[in-house]
Design a protein around this motif. Structure first.
Motif, mmCIF file in Angstrom:
data_model
loop_
_atom_site.group_PDB
_atom_site.id
_atom_site.type_symbol
_atom_site.label_atom_id
_atom_site.label_comp_id
_atom_site.label_asym_id
_atom_site.label_seq_id
_atom_site.Cartn_x
_atom_site.Cartn_y
_atom_site.Cartn_z
ATOM 1 N N PRO A 202 -16.370 -4.224 -10.921
ATOM 2 C CA PRO A 202 -15.424 -3.851 -11.973
ATOM 3 C C PRO A 202 -13.991 -4.240 -11.620
ATOM 4 N N MET A 203 -13.250 -4.744 -12.603
ATOM 5 C CA MET A 203 -11.875 -5.135 -12.369
ATOM 6 C C MET A 203 -11.023 -3.946 -11.941
ATOM 7 N N LEU A 204 -11.395 -2.744 -12.408
ATOM 8 C CA LEU A 204 -10.646 -1.559 -12.020
ATOM 9 C C LEU A 204 -10.708 -1.323 -10.519
ATOM 10 N N LEU A 205 -11.819 -1.715 -9.889
ATOM 11 C CA LEU A 205 -11.923 -1.572 -8.438
ATOM 12 C C LEU A 205 -10.914 -2.482 -7.751
ATOM 13 N N ILE A 206 -10.806 -3.722 -8.210
ATOM 14 C CA ILE A 206 -9.851 -4.653 -7.606
ATOM 15 C C ILE A 206 -8.426 -4.166 -7.839
ATOM 16 N N ASP A 207 -8.160 -3.630 -9.037
ATOM 17 C CA ASP A 207 -6.844 -3.039 -9.308
ATOM 18 C C ASP A 207 -6.522 -1.940 -8.303
ATOM 19 N N GLU A 208 -7.511 -1.099 -8.028
ATOM 20 C CA GLU A 208 -7.298 0.010 -7.099
ATOM 21 C C GLU A 208 -7.040 -0.498 -5.689
ATOM 22 N N ILE A 209 -7.802 -1.511 -5.267
ATOM 23 C CA ILE A 209 -7.603 -2.093 -3.940
ATOM 24 C C ILE A 209 -6.185 -2.632 -3.806
ATOM 25 N N LEU A 210 -5.728 -3.366 -4.812
ATOM 26 C CA LEU A 210 -4.392 -3.950 -4.768
ATOM 27 C C LEU A 210 -3.304 -2.888 -4.822
ATOM 28 N N SER A 211 -3.606 -1.744 -5.428
ATOM 29 C CA SER A 211 -2.596 -0.686 -5.550
ATOM 30 C C SER A 211 -2.221 -0.092 -4.196
ATOM 31 N N PHE A 212 -3.072 -0.253 -3.192
ATOM 32 C CA PHE A 212 -2.787 0.289 -1.861
ATOM 33 C C PHE A 212 -1.901 -0.642 -1.034
ATOM 34 N N ILE A 213 -1.676 -1.855 -1.507
ATOM 35 C CA ILE A 213 -0.894 -2.808 -0.728
ATOM 36 C C ILE A 213 0.569 -2.371 -0.687
ATOM 37 N N PRO A 214 1.142 -2.183 0.503
ATOM 38 C CA PRO A 214 2.531 -1.710 0.620
ATOM 39 C C PRO A 214 3.536 -2.723 0.068
ATOM 40 N N GLU A 215 4.651 -2.211 -0.407
ATOM 41 C CA GLU A 215 5.703 -3.079 -0.938
ATOM 42 C C GLU A 215 6.244 -4.029 0.120
ATOM 43 N N CYS A 216 6.233 -3.598 1.388
ATOM 44 C CA CYS A 216 6.792 -4.449 2.443
ATOM 45 C C CYS A 216 5.967 -5.703 2.700
ATOM 46 N N TRP A 217 4.772 -5.778 2.119
ATOM 47 C CA TRP A 217 3.987 -7.014 2.228
ATOM 48 C C TRP A 217 4.375 -8.014 1.147
ATOM 49 N N MET A 218 5.246 -7.614 0.265
ATOM 50 C CA MET A 218 5.912 -8.504 -0.697
ATOM 51 C C MET A 218 4.951 -9.237 -1.632
ATOM 52 N N LEU A 219 3.955 -8.542 -2.105
ATOM 53 C CA LEU A 219 3.070 -9.112 -3.115
ATOM 54 C C LEU A 219 3.697 -8.818 -4.481
ATOM 55 N N THR A 220 4.077 -9.858 -5.204
ATOM 56 C CA THR A 220 4.769 -9.667 -6.472
ATOM 57 C C THR A 220 3.807 -9.243 -7.573
ATOM 58 N N LYS A 221 4.350 -8.749 -8.676
ATOM 59 C CA LYS A 221 3.512 -8.347 -9.808
ATOM 60 C C LYS A 221 2.714 -9.539 -10.335
ATOM 61 N N LYS A 222 3.342 -10.696 -10.374
ATOM 62 C CA LYS A 222 2.650 -11.898 -10.856
ATOM 63 C C LYS A 222 1.511 -12.266 -9.922
ATOM 64 N N GLU A 223 1.746 -12.151 -8.619
ATOM 65 C CA GLU A 223 0.698 -12.463 -7.643
ATOM 66 C C GLU A 223 -0.426 -11.432 -7.692
ATOM 67 N N ARG A 224 -0.075 -10.167 -7.900
ATOM 68 C CA ARG A 224 -1.107 -9.127 -8.047
ATOM 69 C C ARG A 224 -2.000 -9.427 -9.232
ATOM 70 N N LYS A 225 -1.381 -9.810 -10.326
ATOM 71 C CA LYS A 225 -2.136 -10.091 -11.549
ATOM 72 C C LYS A 225 -3.047 -11.300 -11.344
ATOM 73 N N LYS A 226 -2.533 -12.320 -10.670
ATOM 74 C CA LYS A 226 -3.307 -13.540 -10.480
ATOM 75 C C LYS A 226 -4.467 -13.312 -9.500
ATOM 76 N N SER A 227 -4.236 -12.548 -8.439
ATOM 77 C CA SER A 227 -5.312 -12.299 -7.476
ATOM 78 C C SER A 227 -6.314 -11.309 -8.020
ATOM 79 N N ASP A 228 -6.002 -10.697 -9.146
ATOM 80 C CA ASP A 228 -6.903 -9.749 -9.818
ATOM 81 C C ASP A 228 -7.867 -10.473 -10.756
ATOM 82 N N CYS A 229 -7.625 -11.752 -10.983
ATOM 83 C CA CYS A 229 -8.425 -12.493 -11.984
ATOM 84 C C CYS A 229 -9.786 -12.864 -11.417
#
Length: 229
Positions: A202-229
């Protein structure tokens, strides 16, 4: 939450961002540190780890941890680098060798998991599944249990961009380690089964995994969305 209390050593035969530390639970962990020149390495590691656990693949338990500044500064290789709070710690596996150190492998006792490992590597375009990045635990003479480590080069790079994700290779990954594992897979049906499981994640699982990534790892919103595809 576990807290590191002492730096033990730099991990041999590895880059300068991988060290062994003792934590307050009196256990040693391998800690992979976030470095700007490999700014997607821990993003890759975390995403691949969580998906591997969901697929019930053999991978050391890992967690995102905070490294206090005073402990961070005791590590010589990090002294001249900007301080980053969050990193990844995984259980330090003793009595295991990498694929190069095992002279003869006649049997892998968890062979039912091997198709899943290969399928995950292809899905995430992990271009670094070498014999350095598997661990073998001896069960008896020439008989081993196999687990995987080091998913930092998923998506082909430790510093990928959105444009890189749009142009990932679609051909065969050249991996002698995949070929070695394939010898122990009893049926091609295993690959079909694993692909069906992956396609149903489920895509919601990948969303949840990405939600734990700390801001200091500098994953942008655009990159989060793209790696969620």
């Amino acid at each position: 939450m576990i807290t590191p209390i002492q730096h033990v050593k730099k991990l041999e035969n590895n880059t300068n961002n991988v060290h062994v530390l003792t934590f307050n639970d009196q256990m040693e962990y391998v800690v992979k540190f976030h470095l700007l020149r490999h700014r997607k390495a821990l993003v890759n590691e975390w995403l691949a780890y969580c998906l591997a656990k969901y697929l019930q693949l053999p991978i050391p338990a890992s967690k995102i941890v905070e490294i206090p500044r005073d402990v961070y500064l005791t590590i010589p290789e990090l002294n001249d680098l900007p301080y980053v709070k969050h990193h990844i710690a995984l259980q330090y596996k003793m009595n295991r060798v990498n694929g190069y150190s095992a002279s003869t492998v006649n049997e892998i006792i968890n062979n039912e998991q091997l198709a899943g490992i290969i399928a995950l590597d292809y899905w995430l375009c992990n271009t670094d599944r070498t014999r350095n990045n598997i661990l073998l635990k001896g069960i008896s003479k020439n008989q081993y249990h196999l687990s995987i480590i080091d998913q930092t080069k998923c998506f082909g790079s430790t510093s990928w961009t959105v444009s890189d994700l749009e142009n990932l290779p679609e051909g065969i990954l050249e991996s002698s380690t995949h070929q070695m594992m394939a010898r122990f897979i009893t049926s091609e049906v295993k690959f079909k089964e694993q692909l069906e499981i992956i396609q149903a994640i489920p895509m919601l699982l990948i969303d949840e995994i990405l939600s734990f990534i700390p801001e200091c790892w500098m994953l942008t919103k655009k990159e989060r969305k793209k790696s969620d595809c």
